[in-house]
Design an enzyme around this catalytic site. Structure first.
Site, mmCIF file in Angstrom:
data_model
loop_
_atom_site.group_PDB
_atom_site.id
_atom_site.type_symbol
_atom_site.label_atom_id
_atom_site.label_comp_id
_atom_site.label_asym_id
_atom_site.label_seq_id
_atom_site.Cartn_x
_atom_site.Cartn_y
_atom_site.Cartn_z
ATOM 1 N N GLU A 22 91.411 -31.188 -2.737
ATOM 2 C CA GLU A 22 91.425 -29.739 -2.993
ATOM 3 C C GLU A 22 90.321 -29.338 -3.979
ATOM 4 O O GLU A 22 89.743 -28.277 -3.865
ATOM 5 C CB GLU A 22 92.794 -29.273 -3.483
ATOM 6 C CG GLU A 22 93.833 -29.175 -2.364
ATOM 7 C CD GLU A 22 93.431 -28.236 -1.221
ATOM 8 O OE1 GLU A 22 92.667 -27.286 -1.452
ATOM 9 O OE2 GLU A 22 93.863 -28.484 -0.082
ATOM 10 N N CYS B 207 98.689 -10.465 18.544
ATOM 11 C CA CYS B 207 97.518 -10.208 17.689
ATOM 12 C C CYS B 207 96.979 -8.794 17.924
ATOM 13 O O CYS B 207 96.511 -8.462 19.017
ATOM 14 C CB CYS B 207 96.439 -11.245 17.996
ATOM 15 S SG CYS B 207 94.936 -10.958 17.060
ATOM 16 N N CYS C 140 89.814 -16.437 21.598
ATOM 17 C CA CYS C 140 91.039 -15.682 21.883
ATOM 18 C C CYS C 140 91.633 -16.054 23.245
ATOM 19 O O CYS C 140 92.853 -15.957 23.429
ATOM 20 C CB CYS C 140 90.763 -14.184 21.831
ATOM 21 S SG CYS C 140 90.144 -13.654 20.229
ATOM 22 N N CYS D 152 90.761 -19.513 15.615
ATOM 23 C CA CYS D 152 90.496 -18.166 15.073
ATOM 24 C C CYS D 152 89.334 -18.261 14.078
ATOM 25 O O CYS D 152 89.474 -17.994 12.890
ATOM 26 C CB CYS D 152 91.754 -17.598 14.416
ATOM 27 S SG CYS D 152 91.637 -15.833 14.106
HETATM 28 S S1 SF4 Z 1 93.806 -13.624 19.522
HETATM 29 FE FE1 SF4 Z 1 93.838 -12.993 17.393
HETATM 30 S S2 SF4 Z 1 94.685 -14.732 16.265
HETATM 31 FE FE2 SF4 Z 1 94.079 -15.459 18.294
HETATM 32 S S3 SF4 Z 1 91.989 -16.238 18.023
HETATM 33 FE FE3 SF4 Z 1 91.815 -14.120 18.698
HETATM 34 S S4 SF4 Z 1 91.685 -12.956 16.816
HETATM 35 FE FE4 SF4 Z 1 92.463 -14.975 16.242
#
Ligand code: SF4
Length: 353
Positions: A47, A216, A207, A200
């Site tokens: 860390e 999302c 996505c 993400c």
């Molecule tokens: S859908 Fe939303 S949570 Fe999933 S990768 Fe895309 S932006 Fe990120």
């Protein structure tokens, strides 16, 4: 279908936990040592290393570190200069100093056991709220949710926040409390971290393959590439200026000296250089160069990026006699790459030699 707030949280937590089981990153500090949890000393060291440094860089250096100092007692018995020498290339040397100071305190006050409670961790040098929670959650499976950049980004997108992260820190903290796991804290925290790093991602999030896209808001509104938005202060970095001087003697050695014990790169070795200033016209020649101005030759310049500013340095060179600089240290030219000089100083030497 619009889920209630609670149902959405439960679903996302369970999706992230399932995803983590199949996709977790293989990181050396995560190896399980007891009750399928990692060694707390390994998490403590990692860390500190991970503050401001990428996982890719830390992976290699972490193994070297643990090989040299396998336990907290091994680390706590070392001098600051030994640890600073090791830290070369990782930057942000105050972390190395704090890591050593914290390890000495843990040895003395906690019988060499990394504390497993927030109050004892938070008062250690170099440990803020995030690091304390990361140690508690990952090493001890305590019910917390540390907010690193990956986790913040996921929450900003899931909930469609359109303000810069700096302005919504407290909202994110309240929100993240709903995602604390009572039983699987260690896996959920690392699951979110890995999900942010693999799916993400900051740019071009994946996505299509995202298992939480149905919950999302950024995805639904096609905002995933525009949020989180950067604050203006993040985009504009200050610039500072300096001049550095390579003095090279008849034995193929370079003159080095120790920086002051306060400020940037405190107590590290350096190439002599002028005080760093914001206005280039206010540069003042360092004492060491006052009588040598006619001898120095310009060799080029470098720009080096620190976290809060960029440093532009003009590099000068002069052949000198060793006995004219008796009170200074010298470093063999062939050794400088392996030395504990900070990276910026190594880059300065590369410009001149
Ligand atoms: S859908 Fe939303 S949570 Fe999933 S990768 Fe895309 S932006 Fe990120």
């Amino acid at each position: 279908m619009n889920l209630s707030k609670k149902s959405k949280e439960i679903l996302i937590k369970s999706d992230i936990l399932n995803w983590y089981k199949k996709n977790k990153r293989d990181l050396p500090w995560r190896k399980a040592s007891r009750k399928s949890l990692p060694n707390p000393y390994h998490i403590f060291v990692s860390e500190f290393m991970l503050q401001q440094t990428t996982v890719g860089t830390v992976k290699k250096r972490f193994n070297e570190f643990i090989k040299k100092w396998p336990s907290l007692d091994d680390l706590a018995s070392k001098s600051e200069s030994t640890i600073l020498n090791f830290w070369s290339g990782l930057g942000y040397y105050s972390r190395a100093r704090n890591l050593l100071k914290a390890s000495k305190i843990i040895k003395k006050k906690h019988a060499s056991k990394i504390p497993d409670n927030y109050n004892d961790l938070i008062i250690l040098p170099g440990i803020g709220e995030y690091t304390a929670k990361a140690i508690l959650g990952i090493a001890y499976n305590k019910s917390v949710m540390p907010l690193d950049a990956n986790i913040e980004r996921i929450f900003v997108r899931l909930y469609g926040f359109k303000s810069p992260i700096l302005k919504i820190k407290s909202e994110l903290k309240i929100l993240s409390n709903s995602y604390i796991s009572k039983k699987f804290s260690n896996q959920l925290i690392q699951g979110f971290m890995d999900f942010g790093s693999i799916i993400c991602t900051p740019r071009n999030p994946n996505c299509i393959d995202c298992i939480i896209k149905n919950n999302c808001i950024a995805f639904k509104k096609n905002l995933q590439k525009t949020i989180p938005i950067k604050s203006k202060s993040n985009q504009l970095k200050k610039k500072k200026y300096s001049r550095a001087y390579i003095f090279y003697n008849e034995n193929n050695e370079i003159l080095v000296r120790r920086r002051s014990s306060k400020g940037m790169l405190a107590s590290m070795l350096e190439i002599p250089n002028d005080r760093w200033v914001i206005d280039k016209n206010k540069l003042v020649y360092d004492k060491i160069v006052q009588n040598l101005k006619k001898k120095i030759q310009y060799k080029g310049s470098i720009e080096y990026s620190f976290s809060h500013f960029d440093l532009e340095t003009e590099v000068f060179f002069a052949n000198v006699k060793k006995n004219h600089f008796l009170k200074y240290k010298w470093m063999k030219k062939n050794n400088f790459k392996k030395s504990g000089l900070p990276t910026v100083m190594k880059k300065i030497i590369e410009v001149a030699i």
